[in-house]
Design an enzyme around this catalytic site. Structure first.
Site, PDB file in Angstrom:
ATOM      1  N   GLY A  90       0.827  -1.204   0.000  1.00  0.00           N
ATOM      2  CA  GLY A  90       0.000   0.000   0.000  1.00  0.00           C
ATOM      3  C   GLY A  90       0.865   1.258   0.000  1.00  0.00           C
ATOM      4  N   THR A 117      -3.632   5.714  13.887  1.00  0.00           N
ATOM      5  CA  THR A 117      -3.965   6.969  13.209  1.00  0.00           C
ATOM      6  C   THR A 117      -4.452   8.017  14.200  1.00  0.00           C
ATOM      7  OG1 THR A 117      -5.675   7.953  11.769  1.00  0.00           O
ATOM      8  CG2 THR A 117      -6.182   5.827  12.688  1.00  0.00           C
ATOM      9  N   ASP A 118      -4.298   9.279  13.832  1.00  0.00           N
ATOM     10  CA  ASP A 118      -4.820  10.354  14.702  1.00  0.00           C
ATOM     11  C   ASP A 118      -6.353  10.326  14.753  1.00  0.00           C
ATOM     12  OD1 ASP A 118      -5.447  11.381  12.156  1.00  0.00           O
ATOM     13  OD2 ASP A 118      -4.451  13.316  12.465  1.00  0.00           O
ATOM     14  N   GLU A 119      -6.969   9.583  13.817  1.00  0.00           N
ATOM     15  CA  GLU A 119      -8.434   9.568  13.788  1.00  0.00           C
ATOM     16  C   GLU A 119      -9.026   8.843  14.988  1.00  0.00           C
ATOM     17  OE1 GLU A 119     -10.228   9.099   9.971  1.00  0.00           O
ATOM     18  OE2 GLU A 119      -8.419   9.728   8.933  1.00  0.00           O
ATOM     19  N   ILE A 166       1.718   3.860   2.465  1.00  0.00           N
ATOM     20  CA  ILE A 166       2.773   4.161   3.444  1.00  0.00           C
ATOM     21  C   ILE A 166       3.712   2.966   3.596  1.00  0.00           C
ATOM     22  CG2 ILE A 166       3.265   5.016   5.768  1.00  0.00           C
ATOM     23  CD1 ILE A 166       0.432   6.118   5.921  1.00  0.00           C
ATOM     24  N   ASP A 212       1.049  -8.980   2.118  1.00  0.00           N
ATOM     25  CA  ASP A 212      -0.025  -8.087   1.677  1.00  0.00           C
ATOM     26  C   ASP A 212      -1.058  -8.897   0.909  1.00  0.00           C
ATOM     27  OD1 ASP A 212      -0.112  -4.704   1.130  1.00  0.00           O
ATOM     28  OD2 ASP A 212      -1.497  -6.005   0.033  1.00  0.00           O
ATOM     29  N   LEU A 259      -3.078  -7.707  -1.236  1.00  0.00           N
ATOM     30  CA  LEU A 259      -3.338  -7.071  -2.532  1.00  0.00           C
ATOM     31  C   LEU A 259      -4.835  -6.851  -2.729  1.00  0.00           C
ATOM     32  CD1 LEU A 259      -0.683  -8.715  -4.909  1.00  0.00           C
ATOM     33  CD2 LEU A 259      -0.517  -6.567  -3.640  1.00  0.00           C
ATOM     34  N   TYR A 312     -14.167   3.256  10.271  1.00  0.00           N
ATOM     35  CA  TYR A 312     -12.711   3.132  10.077  1.00  0.00           C
ATOM     36  C   TYR A 312     -11.968   3.433  11.369  1.00  0.00           C
ATOM     37  CZ  TYR A 312      -7.965   4.715   9.052  1.00  0.00           C
ATOM     38  OH  TYR A 312      -6.603   4.904   9.092  1.00  0.00           O
ATOM     39  N   ASN A 343      -9.537  21.931   4.139  1.00  0.00           N
ATOM     40  CA  ASN A 343      -9.597  21.247   2.839  1.00  0.00           C
ATOM     41  C   ASN A 343      -9.696  22.240   1.685  1.00  0.00           C
ATOM     42  OD1 ASN A 343      -9.476  18.823   4.179  1.00  0.00           O
ATOM     43  ND2 ASN A 343     -11.701  18.535   4.219  1.00  0.00           N
ATOM     44  N   LYS A 394      -8.023   9.028  -1.914  1.00  0.00           N
ATOM     45  CA  LYS A 394      -7.834   9.960  -0.803  1.00  0.00           C
ATOM     46  C   LYS A 394      -7.749  11.377  -1.369  1.00  0.00           C
ATOM     47  CE  LYS A 394      -7.543   6.550   2.123  1.00  0.00           C
ATOM     48  NZ  LYS A 394      -6.353   5.770   2.365  1.00  0.00           N
ATOM     49  N   ARG A 420      -7.202  19.341   8.685  1.00  0.00           N
ATOM     50  CA  ARG A 420      -6.361  18.172   8.901  1.00  0.00           C
ATOM     51  C   ARG A 420      -4.931  18.649   9.154  1.00  0.00           C
ATOM     52  NH1 ARG A 420     -10.727  16.425   9.375  1.00  0.00           N
ATOM     53  NH2 ARG A 420     -11.711  14.596   8.419  1.00  0.00           N
ATOM     54  N   LYS A 469      -9.716   1.002  13.847  1.00  0.00           N
ATOM     55  CA  LYS A 469      -8.305   1.289  14.158  1.00  0.00           C
ATOM     56  C   LYS A 469      -8.101   1.462  15.660  1.00  0.00           C
ATOM     57  CE  LYS A 469      -5.292   1.853  11.756  1.00  0.00           C
ATOM     58  NZ  LYS A 469      -4.294   0.888  11.192  1.00  0.00           N
TER      59      LYS A 469
HETATM   60  P1  NAD Z   1      -3.458   1.731   1.939  1.00  0.00           P
HETATM   61  O1  NAD Z   1      -4.918   1.514   1.857  1.00  0.00           O
HETATM   62  O2  NAD Z   1      -2.751   2.468   0.847  1.00  0.00           O
HETATM   63  O3  NAD Z   1      -2.702   0.312   2.059  1.00  0.00           O
HETATM   64  C1  NAD Z   1      -3.198  -0.721   2.842  1.00  0.00           C
HETATM   65  C2  NAD Z   1      -2.482  -1.999   2.397  1.00  0.00           C
HETATM   66  O4  NAD Z   1      -2.941  -3.069   3.246  1.00  0.00           O
HETATM   67  C3  NAD Z   1      -2.801  -2.416   0.954  1.00  0.00           C
HETATM   68  O5  NAD Z   1      -1.609  -2.789   0.298  1.00  0.00           O
HETATM   69  C4  NAD Z   1      -3.722  -3.614   1.119  1.00  0.00           C
HETATM   70  O6  NAD Z   1      -3.627  -4.550   0.069  1.00  0.00           O
HETATM   71  C5  NAD Z   1      -3.218  -4.199   2.430  1.00  0.00           C
HETATM   72  N1  NAD Z   1      -4.240  -5.001   3.118  1.00  0.00           N
HETATM   73  C6  NAD Z   1      -5.547  -4.681   3.335  1.00  0.00           C
HETATM   74  N2  NAD Z   1      -6.164  -5.702   3.974  1.00  0.00           N
HETATM   75  C7  NAD Z   1      -5.222  -6.661   4.188  1.00  0.00           C
HETATM   76  C8  NAD Z   1      -5.239  -7.930   4.800  1.00  0.00           C
HETATM   77  N3  NAD Z   1      -6.373  -8.435   5.342  1.00  0.00           N
HETATM   78  N4  NAD Z   1      -4.099  -8.657   4.851  1.00  0.00           N
HETATM   79  C9  NAD Z   1      -2.950  -8.167   4.301  1.00  0.00           C
HETATM   80  N5  NAD Z   1      -2.884  -6.969   3.686  1.00  0.00           N
HETATM   81  C10 NAD Z   1      -3.999  -6.228   3.629  1.00  0.00           C
HETATM   82  O7  NAD Z   1      -3.206   2.405   3.353  1.00  0.00           O
HETATM   83  P2  NAD Z   1      -2.108   3.471   3.797  1.00  0.00           P
HETATM   84  O8  NAD Z   1      -2.625   4.817   3.552  1.00  0.00           O
HETATM   85  O9  NAD Z   1      -0.788   3.059   3.278  1.00  0.00           O
HETATM   86  O10 NAD Z   1      -2.149   3.230   5.369  1.00  0.00           O
HETATM   87  C11 NAD Z   1      -1.277   2.280   5.985  1.00  0.00           C
HETATM   88  C12 NAD Z   1      -1.561   2.260   7.466  1.00  0.00           C
HETATM   89  O11 NAD Z   1      -1.372   3.561   7.997  1.00  0.00           O
HETATM   90  C13 NAD Z   1      -3.001   1.875   7.804  1.00  0.00           C
HETATM   91  O12 NAD Z   1      -2.968   1.059   8.950  1.00  0.00           O
HETATM   92  C14 NAD Z   1      -3.678   3.212   8.099  1.00  0.00           C
HETATM   93  O13 NAD Z   1      -4.724   3.052   9.020  1.00  0.00           O
HETATM   94  C15 NAD Z   1      -2.526   3.986   8.696  1.00  0.00           C
HETATM   95  N6  NAD Z   1      -2.582   5.449   8.535  1.00  0.00           N
HETATM   96  C16 NAD Z   1      -2.794   6.002   7.314  1.00  0.00           C
HETATM   97  C17 NAD Z   1      -2.800   7.386   7.180  1.00  0.00           C
HETATM   98  C18 NAD Z   1      -3.023   8.063   5.846  1.00  0.00           C
HETATM   99  O14 NAD Z   1      -3.242   9.275   5.807  1.00  0.00           O
HETATM  100  N7  NAD Z   1      -2.950   7.348   4.742  1.00  0.00           N
HETATM  101  C19 NAD Z   1      -2.603   8.191   8.292  1.00  0.00           C
HETATM  102  C20 NAD Z   1      -2.375   7.584   9.537  1.00  0.00           C
HETATM  103  C21 NAD Z   1      -2.351   6.198   9.637  1.00  0.00           C
HETATM  104  P1  TYD Z   2      -9.328  11.666   3.285  1.00  0.00           P
HETATM  105  O1  TYD Z   2      -8.179  11.785   2.350  1.00  0.00           O
HETATM  106  O2  TYD Z   2     -10.407  10.679   2.974  1.00  0.00           O
HETATM  107  O3  TYD Z   2      -8.715  11.418   4.732  1.00  0.00           O
HETATM  108  P2  TYD Z   2      -9.470  11.376   6.173  1.00  0.00           P
HETATM  109  O4  TYD Z   2     -10.927  11.355   6.000  1.00  0.00           O
HETATM  110  O5  TYD Z   2      -8.941  10.102   6.675  1.00  0.00           O
HETATM  111  O6  TYD Z   2      -8.987  12.595   6.896  1.00  0.00           O
HETATM  112  O7  TYD Z   2     -10.018  13.083   3.434  1.00  0.00           O
HETATM  113  C1  TYD Z   2      -9.303  14.192   3.888  1.00  0.00           C
HETATM  114  C2  TYD Z   2     -10.292  15.320   4.058  1.00  0.00           C
HETATM  115  O8  TYD Z   2     -10.813  15.662   2.771  1.00  0.00           O
HETATM  116  C3  TYD Z   2     -11.482  14.942   4.907  1.00  0.00           C
HETATM  117  O9  TYD Z   2     -11.888  16.091   5.667  1.00  0.00           O
HETATM  118  C4  TYD Z   2     -12.563  14.605   3.893  1.00  0.00           C
HETATM  119  C5  TYD Z   2     -12.232  15.519   2.730  1.00  0.00           C
HETATM  120  N1  TYD Z   2     -12.590  14.989   1.399  1.00  0.00           N
HETATM  121  C6  TYD Z   2     -13.361  15.749   0.512  1.00  0.00           C
HETATM  122  O10 TYD Z   2     -13.762  16.889   0.824  1.00  0.00           O
HETATM  123  N2  TYD Z   2     -13.685  15.222  -0.696  1.00  0.00           N
HETATM  124  C7  TYD Z   2     -13.266  13.982  -1.074  1.00  0.00           C
HETATM  125  O11 TYD Z   2     -13.613  13.549  -2.204  1.00  0.00           O
HETATM  126  C8  TYD Z   2     -12.460  13.218  -0.177  1.00  0.00           C
HETATM  127  C9  TYD Z   2     -11.967  11.848  -0.559  1.00  0.00           C
HETATM  128  C10 TYD Z   2     -12.140  13.765   1.050  1.00  0.00           C
END
Ligand code: NAD
Ligand code: TYD
Length: 345
Positions: free
Chosen positions: A15, A128-130, A17, A38, A40, A152, A251, A191, A216, A156
């Site tokens: 994925g 996550t901060d969420e 990160i 993963d 996938l 979600y 946003n 996202k 955010r 988490k």
């Molecule tokens: P992402 O959705 O891009 O990647 C998630 C990965 O997990 C994918 O490769 C998917 O195939 C794999 N996956 C899903 N279900 C699975 C399973 N059952 N078994 C094995 N693999 C599986 O997510 P991301 O944005 O890279 O986030 C990674 C982590 O960081 C997550 O735990 C998320 O909650 C956390 N996080 C993300 C953000 C952000 O802004 N993206 C911020 C804070 C924390």
């Molecule tokens: P997102 O990237 O989904 O992250 P998170 O909800 O985990 O913070 O969204 C970031 C912010 O952007 C959130 O306040 C929701 C907003 N957003 C939109 O306004 N339009 C969109 O299509 C999406 C995906 C998010």
């Protein structure tokens, strides 16, 4: 990477990160083995790891973190796990929460059990901060109660608390990172930032939820990964660490910056119906992390400019993703909203 840990499993490493993290740790020479597990799902993509596959230290296994037999076998051959694997998109958790429970909660439990059985030296849960929920003023500290408000963030929070409980109950050396909204290369275009960049490149509307004044705390993926690496090495077992760069933006402000970088007009913005239960604001107190010696290296201006450039230069990466299931999801999520939306600045 920890001097003690030479054999590491990273879950969810295909994925966004996780793949950036795999690249970071393989750029150093601390590891003799990195196993990426993963499933996938729609969000996982082997193209994210393409440049690492020739590295003899790297192994990819396609599989589910909720598969106890597979996880046990893989865990027996490593000394630590960093769990990135998750269903990660709030909007999808509103539409179809089940996978969030099976992966984010149950899957984390399976990993924790395997780590405990094999006496692992470390378990890092990427949270996550969420989990703190909406933060009207000030900033969340690690000791604050968790108050998640979406399926979600609730899933988490379940995983985060379960990981902590394995430290208290079983003495497993768990650390937890609670990261802010992350952006950068290889982020799936559902996202906010990659969705708006790729839509704007194609002169498609940008669906901004509600009034767009939600805030955010944005962090570049390189800074987020460096913080995870540091907490993995130096974090105190049984502790959580907030990971944020202090880049607070609404946003609508962020959307304006992206449009300026892309030289696209504000008329691409569509104000659309808000996300149910939408958290208005997240903000993190990161003093515990900075006390370990971490500082963000990427400013929001530089990070956004670099990210826009990356998506402009990597159409071959993201265009194939915006097809098939993605288009069905996009229609369900945005079809009616966009039809009823208003053109905005
Ligand atoms: P992402 O959705 O891009 O990647 C998630 C990965 O997990 C994918 O490769 C998917 O195939 C794999 N996956 C899903 N279900 C699975 C399973 N059952 N078994 C094995 N693999 C599986 O997510 P991301 O944005 O890279 O986030 C990674 C982590 O960081 C997550 O735990 C998320 O909650 C956390 N996080 C993300 C953000 C952000 O802004 N993206 C911020 C804070 C924390
Ligand atoms: P997102 O990237 O989904 O992250 P998170 O909800 O985990 O913070 O969204 C970031 C912010 O952007 C959130 O306040 C929701 C907003 N957003 C939109 O306004 N339009 C969109 O299509 C999406 C995906 C998010």
């Amino acid at each position: 990477m920890s001097d003690l840990v030479r054999r590491l499993m990273v879950t969810g490493g295909a994925g966004f990160i996780g793949s950036n993290f795999a690249r970071l740790v393989l750029a150093g020479d601390g590891l003799e083995k990195l196993v990426v597990l993963d499933k996938l799902t729609y969000a996982g993509n082997l193209a994210n790891l393409e440049d690492l596959r020739a590295d003899p230290r790297f192994a990819f296994v396609q599989g589910d973190i909720a598969d106890g037999t597979l996880v046990d076998e893989l865990a027996s051959d490593v000394q630590a796990i960093i769990n990135f694997a998750a269903e990660s998109h709030v909007d999808r958790s509103i539409e179809a929460p089940e996978a969030f429970i099976t992966t984010d909660v149950y899957g984390t439990y399976v990993l924790l059990e395997a780590a405990r059985r094999h006496g692992h030296a470390r378990f890092l849960q990427v949270s996550t901060d969420e989990v703190y929920g909406h933060v009207p003023t000030g900033s969340s500290r690690e000791s604050d109660p968790l108050s998640p408000r979406s399926p979600y963030s609730a899933s988490k929070a379940g995983a985060d608390l379960l990981a902590m409980a394995y430290h208290v109950t079983h003495g497993l050396p768990v650390v937890v990172t609670r990261g802010a909204n992350t952006y950068g290369p290889y982020q799936y275009p559902e996202k906010l930032i990659p969705l708006f960049i790729t839509n704007a490149i194609d002169d498609e509307p940008l669906p901004l939820y509600g009034d767009g004044l939600q805030q955010r705390d944005w962090i570049h993926v390189d800074d987020h990964c460096a913080a995870i690496d540091l907490v993995f090495r130096l974090g105190e077992a049984g502790s959580a660490y907030n990971v944020g760069a202090g880049n607070h933006a609404t946003n609508i402000d962020l959307t304006g910056r992206l449009l300026a970088l892309l030289e696209r007009p504000a008329s691409l913005v569509r104000h659309v119906a808000d996300r149910p239960g939408h958290d208005r604001r997240y903000a993190l107190d990161t003093s515990r992390l900075t006390a370990l010696g971490w500082q963000p290296q990427v400013t929001l201006d530089d990070g956004l400019a670099a990210t826009v450039r990356w998506y402009q230069q990597h159409e071959a990466w993201w265009r194939p993703l915006k097809s098939g299931e993605y288009l069905e999801y996009y229609r369900r999520q945005y079809g009616d909203r966009l039809a009823a939306g208003t053109v905005g600045a």
